[in-house]
Design an enzyme around this catalytic site. Sequence first.
Site, PDB file in Angstrom:
ATOM      1  N   LYS A  76       1.152  -1.017   0.051  1.00 12.44           N
ATOM      2  CA  LYS A  76       0.090   0.356  -0.137  1.00 12.44           C
ATOM      3  C   LYS A  76       1.145   1.191   0.396  1.00 12.44           C
ATOM      4  O   LYS A  76       2.085   1.191   0.459  1.00 12.44           O
ATOM      5  CB  LYS A  76      -0.878   0.181   1.259  1.00 12.44           C
ATOM      6  CG  LYS A  76      -2.314   0.793   1.642  1.00 12.44           C
ATOM      7  CD  LYS A  76      -2.820   0.924   2.219  1.00 12.44           C
ATOM      8  CE  LYS A  76      -3.706   1.714   3.109  1.00 12.44           C
ATOM      9  NZ  LYS A  76      -4.838   1.650   3.786  1.00 12.44           N
ATOM     10  N   SER A 151      -9.413   1.786   2.887  1.00  8.26           N
ATOM     11  CA  SER A 151      -9.273   2.623   1.984  1.00  8.26           C
ATOM     12  C   SER A 151      -7.308   2.031   1.391  1.00  8.26           C
ATOM     13  O   SER A 151      -6.976   2.181  -0.134  1.00  8.26           O
ATOM     14  CB  SER A 151      -8.172   3.794   2.460  1.00  8.26           C
ATOM     15  OG  SER A 151      -7.272   3.285   3.660  1.00  8.26           O
ATOM     16  N   SER A 175     -10.807  -0.625   7.242  1.00  8.50           N
ATOM     17  CA  SER A 175      -9.545  -0.371   5.876  1.00  8.50           C
ATOM     18  C   SER A 175      -8.433  -2.077   5.363  1.00  8.50           C
ATOM     19  O   SER A 175      -8.145  -1.932   3.806  1.00  8.50           O
ATOM     20  CB  SER A 175      -8.311   0.663   5.203  1.00  8.50           C
ATOM     21  OG  SER A 175      -9.429   1.845   5.270  1.00  8.50           O
TER      22      SER A 175
END
Length: 483
Positions: A76, A151, A175
Site C-alpha cells: 500500500k 482505503s 481498511s
Amino acid sequence: MHQLTLAEIARGLADKKFSSEELTKTLLARIAQLDPQLNSFITLTEDLALEQAKAADARRANGETGALLGAPIGHKDLFCTLGVRTSCGSKMLDNFKAPYDATVVAKLAGAGAVTLGKTNMDEFAMGSANESSYYGAVKNPWNLEHVPGGSSGGSAAAVAARLLPAATGTDTGGSIRQPAALTNLTGLKPTYGRVSRWGMIAYASSLDQGGPLARTAEDCAILLQGMAGFDPQDSTSIDEPVPDFSANLNGSLQGLRIGVPQEFFSEGLDSRIAELVHNSIKELEKLGAVIKPISLPNMQHAIPAYYVIAPAEASSNLSRFDGVRFGHRCENPKDLTDLYQRSRAEGFGPEVQRRILVGAYALSAGYYDAYYLQAQKIRRLIKNDFMAAFNEVDIILGPTTPNPAWKIGAKNSDPVSAYLEDVYTITANLAGLPGLSMPAGFVDGLPVGVQLLAPYFQEGRLLNVAHQYQLNTDWHTRSPAGF
Ligand code: GLN
C-alpha cells in the site's frame, strides 16, 4: 502461474518448478495488460522487482528456504520505500521519494519478498471506497462499475484480480477487512502494536495498524509472519512473542465458543448478507463450534466516537505537511502564511480537508471536552464491552460490512452514508483488537465477507478458524470473470 497462492508459490519455488524471476516477469506482464482496467497501482517498481527476484533465486540456490523467499507482493502506498515515490494517494506527496524503508517493508524484503509496486489507496487512507485517491478511483474486479472498498482498495483489487498473490494494507477503521470483504479476499487487522508503524505514514496513530491481504487465511499467516514483531523504533510496538502462525492453522474447532452480537444484525444490514453470515455460522457449528448470543451495548456510539477521534488525530498528524520540508509547495508564496495556506489547499483533496477541519474543531478549546473527551470515554466503554464478551466466548462473529460494494460515485454527495459502512469494523480499532474478514458468499455477483474478532494477540486463533472454514467451503477460491 498467476492463479497460485503464496503457499503454492512457496512450494513451487522450493521444488524448482519455476524461479522467482519467471514468476515476477509473468505478473509484471499481467499487470501491464490488465491494470489499466482497475487502476490498482500508483507506482510499479519493475527494476527493483527483478533485482529482488534474482537475489531471491540466488539465495534459494545457496540452500536458503522460507515461505516469502521470492514471493511477489505489493505495498500500500503509505509504507515508505527507499528511493521510491510514497504518495499516500495524495497530490501532497506526489513528488515524495521516501528516504528510508518502513520496518514492514524492510522486514519483508529481508525475508526475500519481491516488491512489484505500490498500490492505490484513498488519500491519506481516509475512505471506504478508494474514490478519494489523487490518482483516480480503483475499480472492483468483480464489477468494474463498483468500488473495491477502501482505503486499501488498490491492494485488494490487485490481489482479487490475480495481479499479485498478496499485498500489505493498513486498517484504521476497517481498511483491510472492508476491501477484503468487497473483493472476496481474506484480510487481517492485527492487534494494535503487533506490526510496526515505523515508516507507515500516519492517519490516526492510535488506530492505524498494518496487516496482510491475500486470498486465503493460510497466505495471511505467511505474510503476517513476515510483518509482525517488536520494533524499538515504534514506541507503541509491543514486545510480545510472535507465534508460528502457519504451524497453528490446524487446531480443531471442537468446543470453540463463538459469540454473535445481536447489535451486528440490527437495522441497516442487507438481509441477504445476514443470511450468508448465518450460513457461515452453521458451517462452523458443523466443525464443532458452539454459538452464544452476546451483546456489545455501546456499539451504537462507535461511529460518532471514531469520526471524532480519527479526524482529531489526523488534523494533528497532517500538520507536518506544510510545504516547507517535503511534499507539495505552492508557486511563488508571498509570505510564510501564504506558503502554508496555499500548499495545503492545493496539496490536500476535499475529503482530507474535511477531516482536518472536523478534527481541528473537535480539539479546539471549548469543544475538546464536548467532543474529543466524550469520544475517548466511549472508546473505553466499547473496549469494556469486548472484555466482558471475551469472558464468555473465544471469538466474535458477524458481518464485515452492512452492504456489498456500491457503485462508484453513489455516495459522493453524502459522506456520512459512506461513514456508516464502517459500522462493524471500527469497534476493533477503537478497542485495539485483532479482526479478520473472510469470503462467505455473493449477493448480485458481488462478494460478501464475514468478520471474526478475537482477544488481544490472538491473530493465530482467527487464522485457525478461517483456515478450517476455508478447508470446508470454496467461496475464497472463486475468481472474478475476466481476471
Ligand atoms: N473508512 C474509514 C475512514 O474513512 C477507515 C479508513 C481506514 O481504515 N484507513 O476513516
